[in-house]
Scaffold this motif. Structure first.
Motif: not given
Length: 152
Positions: A10-13, A42-43
């Motif tokens: 999920l999530g943006k680029i 992970p970010v």
């Protein structure tokens, strides 16, 4: 039906977030899932990992196969060792709780209220300095001009 424990992206680029899901091995990566059993972000620093241990143990017990990335996550959380009967790993790093900004502001306001009032810390604006300098020059010129006329 072959069941896998895998990551659903999920999530943006360049800002990925994953859900740890139970899915049929033939479904696509972000396709339909049977059940969601955890999160992986992970970010964040340290990485945020949340896993429902009870559900992981159930699905591993009935034969679900984890993918390599999920197996690495399960080894970090200790769920894989628990399933295999191995000793538990070292505890995971957990992010420090965020400081309440309102409390910090109120404490700073109290400290500022106790300090004696004084001159401003910031320097005056340049325009004000130029205006003062012109006014001082004009006063000096006016003071010198009558003195010169009286001498002649």
């Amino acid at each position: 039906m072959a069941v896998k424990i895998k990551l659903k992206r999920l999530g943006k680029i360049r800002s990925p977030h994953y859900r740890i899901v139970i899915a049929d091995s033939r479904t696509r990566r972000d396709g339909r899932a049977i059940e969601e059993i955890g999160l992986y972000h992970p970010v964040q620093n340290p990485s945020r990992i949340e896993v429902d241990t009870e559900r992981v143990q159930y699905w591993l017990g009935v034969g679900a196969q984890p993918t390599e990335p999920v197996m690495a996550i399960l080894k970090v959380t200790g769920d894989w060792q628990k399933f295999k009967g191995l000793p538990a790993p070292a505890p995971m790093l957990v992010a420090e709780p965020k400081v309440d900004k309102r409390a910090l502001f109120e404490a700073a306001a109290k400290d500022a209220g106790n300090e004696p009032k004084g001159e401003a810390i910031t320097p005056k604006a340049k325009k004000a300095e130029k205006a003062e300098k012109k006014a001082d020059d004009a006063v000096e010129a006016a003071a010198e001009a009558p003195a010169e006329t009286t001498e002649a």
